[in-house]
Design a protein around this motif. Structure first.
Motif, mmCIF file in Angstrom:
data_model
loop_
_atom_site.group_PDB
_atom_site.id
_atom_site.type_symbol
_atom_site.label_atom_id
_atom_site.label_comp_id
_atom_site.label_asym_id
_atom_site.label_seq_id
_atom_site.Cartn_x
_atom_site.Cartn_y
_atom_site.Cartn_z
ATOM 1 N N VAL A 41 -8.358 143.770 58.335
ATOM 2 C CA VAL A 41 -7.287 144.272 59.184
ATOM 3 C C VAL A 41 -6.368 143.142 59.624
ATOM 4 O O VAL A 41 -5.143 143.265 59.594
ATOM 5 C CB VAL A 41 -7.892 144.974 60.424
ATOM 6 N N SER A 56 -0.638 148.517 59.883
ATOM 7 C CA SER A 56 -1.445 148.553 61.097
ATOM 8 C C SER A 56 -1.703 149.993 61.544
ATOM 9 O O SER A 56 -2.782 150.320 62.039
ATOM 10 C CB SER A 56 -0.764 147.776 62.225
ATOM 11 N N THR A 57 -0.703 150.850 61.354
ATOM 12 C CA THR A 57 -0.876 152.260 61.699
ATOM 13 C C THR A 57 -1.920 152.920 60.821
ATOM 14 O O THR A 57 -2.804 153.640 61.303
ATOM 15 C CB THR A 57 0.464 153.005 61.557
ATOM 16 N N GLY A 60 -5.327 151.819 61.645
ATOM 17 C CA GLY A 60 -5.826 152.335 62.910
ATOM 18 C C GLY A 60 -6.233 153.791 62.887
ATOM 19 O O GLY A 60 -7.112 154.198 63.643
ATOM 20 N N ALA A 74 -7.383 144.642 69.375
ATOM 21 C CA ALA A 74 -5.946 144.379 69.331
ATOM 22 C C ALA A 74 -5.641 142.949 69.766
ATOM 23 O O ALA A 74 -4.765 142.287 69.202
ATOM 24 C CB ALA A 74 -5.206 145.374 70.229
ATOM 25 N N THR A 87 0.791 144.975 66.369
ATOM 26 C CA THR A 87 -0.243 145.096 67.396
ATOM 27 C C THR A 87 -0.065 146.368 68.202
ATOM 28 O O THR A 87 -1.036 147.092 68.472
ATOM 29 C CB THR A 87 -0.193 143.877 68.344
ATOM 30 N N PHE A 90 -0.909 149.505 66.221
ATOM 31 C CA PHE A 90 -2.365 149.603 66.106
ATOM 32 C C PHE A 90 -2.972 150.122 67.405
ATOM 33 O O PHE A 90 -3.882 150.951 67.399
ATOM 34 C CB PHE A 90 -2.948 148.232 65.763
ATOM 35 N N THR A 94 -4.777 153.895 66.746
ATOM 36 C CA THR A 94 -6.241 153.848 66.699
ATOM 37 C C THR A 94 -6.913 154.826 67.664
ATOM 38 O O THR A 94 -7.774 155.605 67.248
ATOM 39 C CB THR A 94 -6.734 152.414 66.962
#
Length: 345
Positions: A41, A56-57, A60, A74, A87, A90, A94
């Motif tokens: 990740v 990142s999406t 998550g 994070a 960040t 995410f 998540t």
């Protein structure tokens, strides 16, 4: 006495509808946790680009981490060089979904609602990340959070670089000890509150919320933003609201905004990413949740779909549902009672 009987009947139906999917989702989440190293990740999210936000999406979405448990992960991602946008996306994607919550959502609301929830959460997370990369480029010194004071101190993810072989026992331990232990209390209260809402909300209030949907949206936002509720635990509350006559859009607002925000995460975002990112974080979640909630109500209106008809709760549960419910309640009560035994001399 009649209200008590109705309460336990509603609680029985909610538990049986959700338990099999929650247990299967937890097991799958444990396997996923073992197979996907955290280093995978962290190394893809460094650039201030749309690509890093999308990655990142996507990273998550399936991860089984709550809105409080995502904080240390994070922080680790940010310290490893991830951009603010990556960040933040995410942090949003998540906790809204997770493999356990996705399966539980399917079990209670069906695949259409589930797909809509997953896709819209991706859009909200990506919008927040992209806006942050555009409007918040200043460099802010990263601050390591004092995780021992957070609500999930005992379940924070490790950032060890050591590669390990897959272990089924470790996967199940993570699923039914670490992860379930983390969500046991909010899930417990979510089920109780969901059953209570089903029988307590008076019909005249339901009529008001149905006629003036914007009131239910405001109530959902006011409750969801500061409240800590995980994605799975929010489901019975949303189901109870829909059964009481609240629109699917308002219930969706609660399902979207509730898991993504709470007072702890708000403070961490401000400290780690700055005030501008905090405004983008809250603004995107609130605006996106309401926008997609309105979209869901519009879809239901033009297709004449009754929101309550989506909820899959059988009057006569099968053996699998009943056993799953017993197992789930056994685990929840164990984790809720366990801390009190530690205090005994």
């Amino acid at each position: 006495m009649e209200l008590i009987t109705q309460f336990f009947a509603a609680l029985y139906e909610l538990s049986n509808a959700m338990a099999p999917y929650i247990l299967f989702g937890l097991a799958f989440a444990g396997v996923l946790h073992e197979l996907v190293p955290e280093t995978l990740v962290t190394k893809h999210l460094g650039k201030e680009s749309i690509g890093s936000v999308i990655k990142s999406t996507i990273f998550g979405i399936p991860l089984p981490v709550c809105s409080c448990g995502v904080i240390p992960l994070a922080t680790s991602i940010k310290k490893s060089g991830a951009s603010k946008g990556a960040t933040l996306s995410f942090l949003i994607s998540t906790p809204i979904t997770g493999i356990d919550s996705i399966l539980a959502t399917y079990g209670m609301f069906g695949w259409v609602f589930t797909i809509y929830r997953v896709i819209t959460s991706m859009f909200i997370a990506m919008a927040a990340g992209i806006l942050t990369n555009i409007y918040d480029k200043e460099i802010i010194e990263d601050v390591q959070e004092e995780h021992e004071n957070s609500c999930c101190a005992n379940t924070c993810s490790s950032t060890s670089e050591v590669e390990q072989k897959f272990s089924f026992s470790k996967a199940m331990n993570y699923a039914f000890v670490t992860l379930l232990g983390d969500i046991a209390k909010p899930l417990f209260w979510g089920l109780l509150i969901g059953a209570l809402i089903t029988i307590v909300i008076p019909q005249n209030l339901s009529d008001i919320l149905v006629e003036y949907s914007w009131v239910s949206y405001l109530i959902a936002i006011a409750i969801a933003v500061p409240m800590y509720v995980c994605a799975t635990a929010s489901l019975p509350i949303a189901a109870a609201l829909m059964l009481s006559g609240v629109s699917a859009g308002a219930a969706f607002v609660f399902l979207s905004a509730g898991p993504a925000t709470n007072t702890v995460t708000i403070g961490v975002v401000k400290k780690m990413l700055g005030t501008t990112s905090l405004y983008i974080y809250l603004g995107t979640i609130v605006f996106g949740s309401v926008l997609f909630g309105l979209g869901l109500d519009f879809i239901f209106d033009i297709n004449s779909i009754d929101a309550a008809s989506l909820i899959h709760m059988q009057e006569e549960a099968g053996l699998l549902e009943i056993l799953s419910s017993i197992v789930l309640w056994g685990f929840m009560l164990f984790f809720i009672i366990k801390p009190y035994f530690k205090k005994l001399p």
